[in-house]
Motif scaffolding. Structure first.
Motif, PDB file in Angstrom:
ATOM      1  N   LYS A 131       2.739   6.239   6.139  1.00  0.00           N
ATOM      2  CA  LYS A 131       1.673   7.045   5.762  1.00  0.00           C
ATOM      3  C   LYS A 131       0.460   5.982   5.267  1.00  0.00           C
ATOM      4  CE  LYS A 131       0.201  11.442   3.662  1.00  0.00           C
ATOM      5  NZ  LYS A 131      -0.653  10.828   2.961  1.00  0.00           N
ATOM      6  N   SER A 132       0.813   5.335   4.443  1.00  0.00           N
ATOM      7  CA  SER A 132      -0.305   4.275   3.770  1.00  0.00           C
ATOM      8  C   SER A 132      -0.877   3.288   4.971  1.00  0.00           C
ATOM      9  CB  SER A 132       0.314   3.297   2.802  1.00  0.00           C
ATOM     10  OG  SER A 132       1.250   2.387   3.090  1.00  0.00           O
ATOM     11  N   LEU A 133       0.261   2.968   6.029  1.00  0.00           N
ATOM     12  CA  LEU A 133      -0.214   1.930   7.039  1.00  0.00           C
ATOM     13  C   LEU A 133      -1.306   2.749   7.849  1.00  0.00           C
ATOM     14  CD1 LEU A 133       2.787  -0.168   8.300  1.00  0.00           C
ATOM     15  CD2 LEU A 133       0.354  -0.791   7.503  1.00  0.00           C
ATOM     16  N   ALA A 134      -0.865   4.156   8.270  1.00  0.00           N
ATOM     17  CA  ALA A 134      -1.727   4.752   9.241  1.00  0.00           C
ATOM     18  C   ALA A 134      -2.857   5.112   8.872  1.00  0.00           C
ATOM     19  CB  ALA A 134      -0.925   6.413   9.500  1.00  0.00           C
ATOM     20  N   ASP A 135      -3.356   5.087   7.345  1.00  0.00           N
ATOM     21  CA  ASP A 135      -4.760   5.144   6.727  1.00  0.00           C
ATOM     22  C   ASP A 135      -5.557   3.832   6.940  1.00  0.00           C
ATOM     23  OD1 ASP A 135      -3.731   7.735   6.179  1.00  0.00           O
ATOM     24  OD2 ASP A 135      -3.400   7.418   4.061  1.00  0.00           O
ATOM     25  N   GLN A 136      -4.565   3.097   7.044  1.00  0.00           N
ATOM     26  CA  GLN A 136      -5.171   1.519   6.914  1.00  0.00           C
ATOM     27  C   GLN A 136      -5.570   0.866   8.184  1.00  0.00           C
ATOM     28  OE1 GLN A 136      -3.647  -1.151   3.792  1.00  0.00           O
ATOM     29  NE2 GLN A 136      -2.588   0.624   3.231  1.00  0.00           N
ATOM     30  N   LEU A 137      -4.720   1.069   9.207  1.00  0.00           N
ATOM     31  CA  LEU A 137      -5.024   0.461  10.463  1.00  0.00           C
ATOM     32  C   LEU A 137      -6.096   1.198  11.242  1.00  0.00           C
ATOM     33  CD1 LEU A 137      -1.288   0.027  11.670  1.00  0.00           C
ATOM     34  CD2 LEU A 137      -2.816  -1.709  10.843  1.00  0.00           C
ATOM     35  N   LYS A 138      -6.820   0.264  11.716  1.00  0.00           N
ATOM     36  CA  LYS A 138      -8.001   1.074  12.315  1.00  0.00           C
ATOM     37  C   LYS A 138      -7.640   1.834  13.704  1.00  0.00           C
ATOM     38  CE  LYS A 138     -10.125  -3.432  11.541  1.00  0.00           C
ATOM     39  NZ  LYS A 138      -9.131  -4.287  11.543  1.00  0.00           N
ATOM     40  N   PRO A 139      -7.729   3.142  13.620  1.00  0.00           N
ATOM     41  CA  PRO A 139      -7.258   3.896  14.701  1.00  0.00           C
ATOM     42  C   PRO A 139      -7.938   3.878  15.953  1.00  0.00           C
ATOM     43  CG  PRO A 139      -8.646   5.069  13.150  1.00  0.00           C
ATOM     44  CD  PRO A 139      -8.723   3.914  12.774  1.00  0.00           C
ATOM     45  N   ASP A 140      -9.009   3.096  15.903  1.00  0.00           N
ATOM     46  CA  ASP A 140     -10.065   3.406  17.205  1.00  0.00           C
ATOM     47  C   ASP A 140     -10.092   1.884  17.997  1.00  0.00           C
ATOM     48  OD1 ASP A 140     -11.216   2.018  15.284  1.00  0.00           O
ATOM     49  OD2 ASP A 140     -13.218   3.056  15.617  1.00  0.00           O
ATOM     50  N   THR A 141      -9.112   1.229  17.802  1.00  0.00           N
ATOM     51  CA  THR A 141      -9.122  -0.059  18.766  1.00  0.00           C
ATOM     52  C   THR A 141      -8.615   0.085  19.994  1.00  0.00           C
ATOM     53  OG1 THR A 141      -6.804  -0.722  18.173  1.00  0.00           O
ATOM     54  CG2 THR A 141      -8.503  -1.774  16.652  1.00  0.00           C
ATOM     55  N   LYS A 142      -9.054  -0.665  20.854  1.00  0.00           N
ATOM     56  CA  LYS A 142      -8.852  -0.172  22.399  1.00  0.00           C
ATOM     57  C   LYS A 142      -7.308  -0.230  22.267  1.00  0.00           C
ATOM     58  CE  LYS A 142     -11.874  -1.393  26.203  1.00  0.00           C
ATOM     59  NZ  LYS A 142     -12.296  -2.613  27.029  1.00  0.00           N
ATOM     60  N   GLU A 143      -6.631  -1.140  21.853  1.00  0.00           N
ATOM     61  CA  GLU A 143      -5.194  -1.411  22.027  1.00  0.00           C
ATOM     62  C   GLU A 143      -4.475  -0.141  21.544  1.00  0.00           C
ATOM     63  OE1 GLU A 143      -2.345  -2.724  23.932  1.00  0.00           O
ATOM     64  OE2 GLU A 143      -4.220  -3.555  23.912  1.00  0.00           O
ATOM     65  N   ASN A 144      -4.960   0.406  20.488  1.00  0.00           N
ATOM     66  CA  ASN A 144      -4.380   1.605  19.927  1.00  0.00           C
ATOM     67  C   ASN A 144      -4.451   3.200  20.692  1.00  0.00           C
ATOM     68  OD1 ASN A 144      -2.900   1.126  17.684  1.00  0.00           O
ATOM     69  ND2 ASN A 144      -4.821   1.041  16.338  1.00  0.00           N
ATOM     70  N   GLU A 181       0.879  -1.271  -4.376  1.00  0.00           N
ATOM     71  CA  GLU A 181       0.114  -0.327  -4.273  1.00  0.00           C
ATOM     72  C   GLU A 181      -0.366   0.211  -3.120  1.00  0.00           C
ATOM     73  OE1 GLU A 181      -3.405   1.374  -6.823  1.00  0.00           O
ATOM     74  OE2 GLU A 181      -2.213   0.146  -7.981  1.00  0.00           O
ATOM     75  N   GLN A 182      -0.908  -0.963  -2.378  1.00  0.00           N
ATOM     76  CA  GLN A 182      -1.551  -0.902  -1.155  1.00  0.00           C
ATOM     77  C   GLN A 182      -0.693  -0.140  -0.005  1.00  0.00           C
ATOM     78  OE1 GLN A 182      -3.165  -4.481   0.486  1.00  0.00           O
ATOM     79  NE2 GLN A 182      -4.050  -3.573   2.190  1.00  0.00           N
ATOM     80  N   TYR A 183       0.466  -0.316  -0.154  1.00  0.00           N
ATOM     81  CA  TYR A 183       1.379  -0.108   0.915  1.00  0.00           C
ATOM     82  C   TYR A 183       2.530   0.917   0.333  1.00  0.00           C
ATOM     83  CZ  TYR A 183      -0.668  -4.073   3.594  1.00  0.00           C
ATOM     84  OH  TYR A 183      -1.636  -4.530   3.991  1.00  0.00           O
ATOM     85  N   ASN A 184       2.313   1.211  -0.817  1.00  0.00           N
ATOM     86  CA  ASN A 184       3.008   2.405  -1.536  1.00  0.00           C
ATOM     87  C   ASN A 184       4.563   1.989  -1.357  1.00  0.00           C
ATOM     88  OD1 ASN A 184       3.676   4.564  -2.914  1.00  0.00           O
ATOM     89  ND2 ASN A 184       2.853   6.036  -1.226  1.00  0.00           N
ATOM     90  N   ILE A 185       4.786   0.701  -2.005  1.00  0.00           N
ATOM     91  CA  ILE A 185       6.231   0.222  -1.722  1.00  0.00           C
ATOM     92  C   ILE A 185       6.651  -0.459  -2.947  1.00  0.00           C
ATOM     93  CG2 ILE A 185       5.495  -2.235  -0.870  1.00  0.00           C
ATOM     94  CD1 ILE A 185       7.830  -2.063   1.151  1.00  0.00           C
ATOM     95  N   GLY A 186       7.990  -0.499  -3.136  1.00  0.00           N
ATOM     96  CA  GLY A 186       8.659  -0.979  -4.430  1.00  0.00           C
ATOM     97  C   GLY A 186       8.872  -2.632  -4.360  1.00  0.00           C
ATOM     98  N   ALA A 187       8.879  -3.253  -5.511  1.00  0.00           N
ATOM     99  CA  ALA A 187       9.320  -4.703  -5.321  1.00  0.00           C
ATOM    100  C   ALA A 187      10.345  -4.868  -4.843  1.00  0.00           C
ATOM    101  CB  ALA A 187       9.214  -4.965  -6.975  1.00  0.00           C
ATOM    102  N   LYS A 188      11.417  -4.294  -4.973  1.00  0.00           N
ATOM    103  CA  LYS A 188      12.719  -4.509  -4.433  1.00  0.00           C
ATOM    104  C   LYS A 188      12.479  -4.420  -2.939  1.00  0.00           C
ATOM    105  CE  LYS A 188      16.086  -4.056  -8.098  1.00  0.00           C
ATOM    106  NZ  LYS A 188      17.289  -3.286  -8.631  1.00  0.00           N
ATOM    107  N   PRO A 189      12.073  -3.217  -2.261  1.00  0.00           N
ATOM    108  CA  PRO A 189      12.140  -2.971  -0.825  1.00  0.00           C
ATOM    109  C   PRO A 189      11.469  -4.215  -0.074  1.00  0.00           C
ATOM    110  CG  PRO A 189      11.805  -1.108  -1.945  1.00  0.00           C
ATOM    111  CD  PRO A 189      11.697  -1.973  -3.128  1.00  0.00           C
ATOM    112  N   LEU A 190      10.105  -4.397  -0.838  1.00  0.00           N
ATOM    113  CA  LEU A 190       9.525  -5.445  -0.374  1.00  0.00           C
ATOM    114  C   LEU A 190      10.286  -6.901  -0.119  1.00  0.00           C
ATOM    115  CD1 LEU A 190       6.934  -6.188   1.127  1.00  0.00           C
ATOM    116  CD2 LEU A 190       5.780  -6.606  -0.913  1.00  0.00           C
TER     117      LEU A 190
END
Ligand code: ZN
Length: 342
Positions: free
Chosen positions: A148-161, A81-90
């Protein structure tokens, strides 16, 4: 009132539920769990109720996993659910058998290695690394969901980003122009431009050739739909055509998307990962694919006397789309580069 069959009374009777602690031994590990048992209200004998028995078993299983440090079933579900992905693709992304995670969801206990790998994926940074390596095996739709789910979870404000995204942000700002004849009636489409570059540079391509093919792609689409694909202006660049500020654009993509290789007197652009054409319409994809297929043959015949035509434009001046569209030979329309034109 809940009823079940009592073997003692030899009939269906009402039962009552009592909780208690049960000790179970699973693979040599002793586990204590709270369980619920049913008793016949009439004679007091223990009776069998399938749903209670299932619940008790899953409690034992849960406690056992906790005890030996394996991932819990609900945690696997949460991960999907966290990454909006199915069991087979993962499973495929992890290079496991297609049905591995499905089996875990049906209750099979993952071995320590698999369990630890799944647990590690709860960290979006870890998942993101796996995703960027293996996303090629997902369908376009599945990939966008995860993205999309990753974009919401990754911290967008890290220096590297910030460092990574600044060049692209600057491009977006610079090319933010009103749609018109200079950009083919379209606002700037950076992401599509990047994907087209990746697609055309999959096997490495001289930068002058890449510039020319991007322009042809845009002009062909403009001829068909009165609209370009990338929304970028093109200029006469020496005796050729190039996207406006093309070295700046490519510079913003180096290391993350492309690399430059010097070969004899040419700079070769080499894609660093696969292209995703999912963001293009069917007719756009058709043109881009046609252009790449024609790459092995000279494409100059799409525009007869191209050099002479370009020489009419002042150096470094923009080439209007309406003018360029007139240059396309009618023959190329018939050849199928512009199929479905009418
Ligand atoms: Zn009874």
């Amino acid at each position: 009132m809940n009823k079940t069959y009592c073997r003692n009374c030899e009939k269906e009777t009402v039962y009552v539920i009592k909780t208690g602690i049960q000790e179970s031994v699973v693979k040599g590990v002793s586990i204590h769990t709270q369980v619920e048992h049913a008793y016949c209200q009439e004679c007091g004998a223990k009776v069998f109720v399938p749903s209670l028995s299932e619940k008790n078993l899953s409690r034992v299983d849960e406690a056992h996993r906790k005890r030996i440090g394996r991932i819990q079933l609900p945690e696997i579900l949460n991960l999907l659910e966290q990454y909006n992905i199915g069991a087979k693709p993962l499973s495929l992304m992890l290079n496991w058998g297609e049905c591995t995670i499905l089996r875990y969801l049906r209750g099979q206990l993952p071995d320590k290695e698999h369990s630890d790998r799944l647990l590690s994926l709860r960290d979006p940074e870890v998942f993101s690394n796996l995703f960027s390596e293996r996303k090629g095996i997902l369908t376009g739709v599945a990939r966008r969901k995860v993205d999309k789910s990753l974009a919401d979870q990754l911290k967008p404000d890290t220096k590297e980003n910030i460092k990574r995204n600044m060049p692209k942000a600057a491009l977006l700002l610079f090319f933010d122009q009103e749609p018109g004849d200079c950009n083919g009636n379209k606002s700037f489409q950076l992401e599509r431009f990047v994907q087209a570059v990746l697609f055309l540079a999959q096997k490495g391509i001289p930068v002058t050739r890449l510039n020319y093919l991007l322009w042809l792609t845009d002009v062909l689409h403009y001829k068909r739909k009165k609209e370009s694909i990338f929304g970028v202006p093109y200029r006469r660049f020496e005796s050729a055509v190039a996207p406006d500020r093309h070295f700046w654009i490519y510079g913003a993509l180096t290391e993350t998307d492309i690399s430059f290789i010097s070969l004899q007197n040419e700079w070769i652009v080499q894609a660093l990962h696969e292209a995703d054409l999912g963001g293009f319409s069917e007719s756009e994809q058709e043109i881009i694919k046609n252009i790449r297929t024609r790459e092995s043959r000279p494409t100059e015949d799409l525009i007869p006397d191209i050099l002479q035509k370009i020489s009419m434009i002042k150096p470094f001046h923009e080439i209007p789309f309406s003018l360029a569209a007139e240059w396309i030979s009618y023959g190329s329309v018939k050849e199928g580069v512009l199929t479905n034109d009418r």
